[in-house]
Design a protein around this motif. Structure first.
Motif, PDB file in Angstrom:
ATOM      1  N   VAL A   1      20.190  -1.890  17.257  1.00 20.20           N
ATOM      2  CA  VAL A   1      21.184  -2.360  16.293  1.00 20.20           C
ATOM      3  C   VAL A   1      20.961  -3.845  16.037  1.00 20.20           C
ATOM      4  CG1 VAL A   1      23.640  -2.660  15.835  1.00 20.20           C
ATOM      5  CG2 VAL A   1      22.842  -0.631  17.059  1.00 20.20           C
ATOM      6  N   ARG A   2      21.067  -4.242  14.771  1.00 21.08           N
ATOM      7  CA  ARG A   2      20.959  -5.656  14.396  1.00 21.08           C
ATOM      8  C   ARG A   2      22.359  -6.240  14.250  1.00 21.08           C
ATOM      9  NH1 ARG A   2      15.911  -8.276  14.562  1.00 21.08           N
ATOM     10  NH2 ARG A   2      14.290  -6.762  14.011  1.00 21.08           N
ATOM     11  N   GLN A   3      22.632  -7.333  14.976  1.00 22.75           N
ATOM     12  CA  GLN A   3      23.942  -7.974  14.877  1.00 22.75           C
ATOM     13  C   GLN A   3      23.855  -9.394  15.425  1.00 22.75           C
ATOM     14  OE1 GLN A   3      25.842  -5.172  17.826  1.00 22.75           O
ATOM     15  NE2 GLN A   3      26.688  -7.085  18.649  1.00 22.75           N
ATOM     16  N   ASP A   4      24.834 -10.221  15.043  1.00 23.61           N
ATOM     17  CA  ASP A   4      24.945 -11.574  15.606  1.00 23.61           C
ATOM     18  C   ASP A   4      25.591 -11.468  16.983  1.00 23.61           C
ATOM     19  OD1 ASP A   4      23.887 -12.515  13.278  1.00 23.61           O
ATOM     20  OD2 ASP A   4      25.800 -13.170  12.430  1.00 23.61           O
ATOM     21  N   VAL A   5      24.981 -12.128  17.962  1.00 26.17           N
ATOM     22  CA  VAL A   5      25.457 -12.044  19.340  1.00 26.17           C
ATOM     23  C   VAL A   5      25.857 -13.438  19.816  1.00 26.17           C
ATOM     24  CG1 VAL A   5      24.874 -11.446  21.713  1.00 26.17           C
ATOM     25  CG2 VAL A   5      23.989 -10.055  19.829  1.00 26.17           C
TER      26      VAL A   5
ATOM     27  N   ILE B   1      23.208 -15.959  18.642  1.00 21.82           N
ATOM     28  CA  ILE B   1      21.884 -15.444  18.306  1.00 21.82           C
ATOM     29  C   ILE B   1      22.017 -14.656  17.007  1.00 21.82           C
ATOM     30  CG2 ILE B   1      19.926 -14.076  19.093  1.00 21.82           C
ATOM     31  CD1 ILE B   1      20.857 -14.473  21.935  1.00 21.82           C
ATOM     32  N   LYS B   2      21.461 -15.185  15.940  1.00 18.49           N
ATOM     33  CA  LYS B   2      21.597 -14.566  14.631  1.00 18.49           C
ATOM     34  C   LYS B   2      20.689 -13.339  14.515  1.00 18.49           C
ATOM     35  CE  LYS B   2      24.456 -17.635  12.868  1.00 18.49           C
ATOM     36  NZ  LYS B   2      25.826 -17.289  12.417  1.00 18.49           N
ATOM     37  N   ASP B   3      21.251 -12.246  13.969  1.00 18.06           N
ATOM     38  CA  ASP B   3      20.512 -11.021  13.666  1.00 18.06           C
ATOM     39  C   ASP B   3      19.686 -10.562  14.866  1.00 18.06           C
ATOM     40  OD1 ASP B   3      19.840  -8.915  12.001  1.00 18.06           O
ATOM     41  OD2 ASP B   3      18.048  -9.913  11.236  1.00 18.06           O
ATOM     42  N   ALA B   4      20.323 -10.491  16.024  1.00 15.74           N
ATOM     43  CA  ALA B   4      19.632 -10.104  17.254  1.00 15.74           C
ATOM     44  C   ALA B   4      19.440  -8.592  17.304  1.00 15.74           C
ATOM     45  CB  ALA B   4      20.420 -10.574  18.468  1.00 15.74           C
ATOM     46  N   THR B   5      18.392  -8.162  18.019  1.00 12.36           N
ATOM     47  CA  THR B   5      18.145  -6.747  18.264  1.00 12.36           C
ATOM     48  C   THR B   5      18.865  -6.362  19.547  1.00 12.36           C
ATOM     49  OG1 THR B   5      15.970  -6.908  17.213  1.00 12.36           O
ATOM     50  CG2 THR B   5      16.385  -4.983  18.603  1.00 12.36           C
ATOM     51  N   VAL B   6      19.796  -5.400  19.452  1.00  7.46           N
ATOM     52  CA  VAL B   6      20.653  -5.043  20.575  1.00  7.46           C
ATOM     53  C   VAL B   6      20.383  -3.598  20.966  1.00  7.46           C
ATOM     54  CG1 VAL B   6      23.036  -4.803  21.377  1.00  7.46           C
ATOM     55  CG2 VAL B   6      22.412  -6.677  19.837  1.00  7.46           C
TER      56      VAL B   6
ATOM     57  N   TYR C   1      19.769 -12.007  26.193  1.00  6.90           N
ATOM     58  CA  TYR C   1      21.143 -12.216  26.654  1.00  6.90           C
ATOM     59  C   TYR C   1      21.777 -10.856  26.884  1.00  6.90           C
ATOM     60  CZ  TYR C   1      26.096 -13.440  26.603  1.00  6.90           C
ATOM     61  OH  TYR C   1      27.418 -13.565  26.924  1.00  6.90           O
ATOM     62  N   ALA C   2      22.423 -10.701  28.024  1.00  8.89           N
ATOM     63  CA  ALA C   2      23.094  -9.455  28.379  1.00  8.89           C
ATOM     64  C   ALA C   2      24.599  -9.643  28.286  1.00  8.89           C
ATOM     65  CB  ALA C   2      22.696  -9.023  29.790  1.00  8.89           C
ATOM     66  N   PHE C   3      25.280  -8.675  27.693  1.00  9.64           N
ATOM     67  CA  PHE C   3      26.736  -8.717  27.580  1.00  9.64           C
ATOM     68  C   PHE C   3      27.258  -7.290  27.705  1.00  9.64           C
ATOM     69  CE2 PHE C   3      24.793  -8.277  23.507  1.00  9.64           C
ATOM     70  CZ  PHE C   3      25.594  -7.446  22.753  1.00  9.64           C
ATOM     71  N   GLY C   4      28.085  -7.077  28.721  1.00 10.69           N
ATOM     72  CA  GLY C   4      28.626  -5.744  28.950  1.00 10.69           C
ATOM     73  C   GLY C   4      27.525  -4.735  29.224  1.00 10.69           C
ATOM     74  N   GLU C   5      27.547  -3.608  28.503  1.00 11.39           N
ATOM     75  CA  GLU C   5      26.539  -2.575  28.678  1.00 11.39           C
ATOM     76  C   GLU C   5      25.363  -2.743  27.730  1.00 11.39           C
ATOM     77  OE1 GLU C   5      28.538   1.104  28.128  1.00 11.39           O
ATOM     78  OE2 GLU C   5      29.663   0.989  30.018  1.00 11.39           O
ATOM     79  N   LYS C   6      25.343  -3.811  26.955  1.00  9.23           N
ATOM     80  CA  LYS C   6      24.283  -4.019  25.975  1.00  9.23           C
ATOM     81  C   LYS C   6      23.533  -5.319  26.271  1.00  9.23           C
ATOM     82  CE  LYS C   6      26.760  -1.511  22.347  1.00  9.23           C
ATOM     83  NZ  LYS C   6      27.279  -1.563  20.957  1.00  9.23           N
ATOM     84  N   ALA C   7      22.406  -5.470  25.592  1.00  9.72           N
ATOM     85  CA  ALA C   7      21.594  -6.669  25.768  1.00  9.72           C
ATOM     86  C   ALA C   7      20.868  -6.963  24.470  1.00  9.72           C
ATOM     87  CB  ALA C   7      20.594  -6.497  26.904  1.00  9.72           C
ATOM     88  N   ALA C   8      20.759  -8.248  24.143  1.00  9.44           N
ATOM     89  CA  ALA C   8      19.949  -8.700  23.017  1.00  9.44           C
ATOM     90  C   ALA C   8      18.533  -8.940  23.524  1.00  9.44           C
ATOM     91  CB  ALA C   8      20.535  -9.971  22.415  1.00  9.44           C
ATOM     92  N   VAL C   9      17.543  -8.362  22.842  1.00  9.17           N
ATOM     93  CA  VAL C   9      16.168  -8.428  23.308  1.00  9.17           C
ATOM     94  C   VAL C   9      15.263  -8.852  22.162  1.00  9.17           C
ATOM     95  CG1 VAL C   9      16.575  -6.649  25.050  1.00  9.17           C
ATOM     96  CG2 VAL C   9      15.713  -5.991  22.796  1.00  9.17           C
ATOM     97  N   SER C  10      14.053  -9.252  22.521  1.00  6.92           N
ATOM     98  CA  SER C  10      12.996  -9.514  21.543  1.00  6.92           C
ATOM     99  C   SER C  10      11.812  -8.633  21.891  1.00  6.92           C
ATOM    100  CB  SER C  10      12.589 -10.989  21.572  1.00  6.92           C
ATOM    101  OG  SER C  10      12.084 -11.342  22.853  1.00  6.92           O
ATOM    102  N   GLY C  11      10.969  -8.363  20.900  1.00  3.94           N
ATOM    103  CA  GLY C  11       9.806  -7.506  21.116  1.00  3.94           C
ATOM    104  C   GLY C  11       9.903  -6.179  20.400  1.00  3.94           C
TER     105      GLY C  11
END
Length: 392
Positions: A53-57, A299-304, A337-347
């Motif tokens: 999912v793409r979202q601001d984190v 983090i703008k338009d992060a992959t979650v 960055y990890a938050f709750g059960e989700k995490a913003a990742v790159s790659g």
């Protein structure tokens, strides 16, 4: 007897050989009593997938902090004297300039009067020298006195004027000394314990009391050095909001970041920061232990993706994704960055089918089957959905 013994021995040999043959031929069969499918190869692993999912984190940082006053002043007398009167009480809130202690000022007042009298005497002497100098100038115009006499009077006038200025300065110094007998609050704050009483002899080393500023107030805490760049960028854009929560309480107080230290602790790898809060209701108290929370940046338009899809081992951090040929492929990622059960990742590109459940049975390149809504991901690929055993 010999024939009976021989028959027994032959029977035992037959049993042993038969048992060995049975174990050899049947150990290769599956525990369920049927042969594996696909010519002995393992079937596809049933997995569940999720789309990134793409979202601001917002990056939220939490730390434990300590409430610290902006300023605390210890009051000491600036002269040796005795306490005449204590005008305040312990724990009282005072305003800047409010009278707190009065010292015995009889000696200081006498010194001020003496200095003022000296000033008046010198002012009268100067006036007399100025009149003499003025008459001498008139007589000089009429050639009745010599120029040398006039010059002498001019020097006496200048000397009397300098002496008067010196005595005026001495009178101001005496007034300053006299002002030390009235001790006033240096700022708005709360009075601490009072250590003296009327009649107490005090010196410059004697602690009278302390005044602590409670509104506004600050909270000091530390953050990891990795958050420094985001904090500096956020502070340049404007005020960075900070929230504190008191222990065993749902009360939250909102403030803003006010200070970032100029050095990073090289041992702990942290940087010291402070946040300032309005404290009119004195919800925060100096020395109090609180929990702080702030948003350093977004983090703008992060992959979650879900955190349980991420695998970390000696090879690094990666996820399994479904390839075009319905096999599992490894995609290396970096956890931002990890938050709750989700995490913003790159790659990740964002269009992958990331495997969430069933990855514990996967190997790179292994075939997968995407589970339907009613098929559990941990059920073997060759097992019926209703859980009944297959017939051999």
């Amino acid at each position: 007897m010999k024939k009976s013994s021989l028959a027994s021995l032959v029977g035992a040999i037959v049993v042993v050989v038969g048992g060995g043959w049975y174990m050899t031929h049947h150990s290769a069969e599956p525990a369920g009593g049927h042969k594996p499918l696909n010519g002995g190869q393992q079937g596809p692993t049933t997995v569940r997938i999720v789309a990134p999912v793409r979202q601001d984190v917002p990056v939220v940082l939490q730390a434990n902090g300590t409430v610290t006053p902006i300023s605390t002043v210890d009051l000491h007398p600036q002269t040796t004297s005795t306490i005449s009167k204590v005008h305040i009480k312990e724990g009282q809130f005072v305003k800047a300039g409010e009278l707190m202690f009065t010292l015995d000022d009889r000696s200081e007042r006498a010194n001020v009067d003496k200095a003022q009298a000296q000033v008046e005497r010198d002012r009268a002497a100067l006036a007399d020298y100025e009149r003499q100098y003025k008459r001498a100038l008139e007589l000089l115009d009429k050639k009745f006195i010599a120029q040398g006499a006039v010059d002498t009077l001019k020097s006496q006038v200048d000397s009397a004027r300098a002496l008067l200025n010196a005595d005026i300065a001495a009178a101001r110094a005496a007034s300053v000394d006299a002002s030390y007998t009235a001790i006033r609050a240096p700022m708005n704050g709360r009075v601490g314990a009072i250590n003296v009483y009327p009649g107490s002899l005090v010196q410059m080393t004697t602690l009278l009391t302390s005044v602590t500023q409670l509104d506004p107030i600050t909270v000091a805490f530390t953050l990891p050095e990795t958050a420094l760049a985001g904090l500096m960028a956020a502070q340049r854009e404007g005020a960075v909001p900070v929230q504190v929560k008191l222990d065993n309480s749902s009360l939250a107080v909102n403030g803003k970041l006010s200070f970032i230290d100029n050095t990073v602790d090289p041992v702990a790898g942290v940087i010291r920061v402070k946040a300032q809060f309005d404290n009119k209701d004195t919800a925060l108290w100096p020395g109090q232990y609180v929990n702080t929370q702030l948003t350093s940046h977004v983090i703008k338009d992060a992959t979650v993706i879900p955190q349980n899809a991420i695998i970390s081992n000696t090879r690094g951090t990666f996820v399994y994704a479904v390839d075009k040929d319905q096999s599992a492929k490894v995609v290396n990622i970096k956890r931002l960055y990890a938050f709750g059960e989700k995490a913003a990742v790159s790659g990740l590109n964002g269009d992958e089918q990331v495997i969430v459940d069933g990855k514990q049975n996967l190997r790179p390149g292994g075939k997968v089957r995407i589970a339907s809504a009613e098929t559990p991901a941990d059920k073997p690929a060759d097992a019926p959905a209703d859980g009944t055993k297959q017939k051999g």
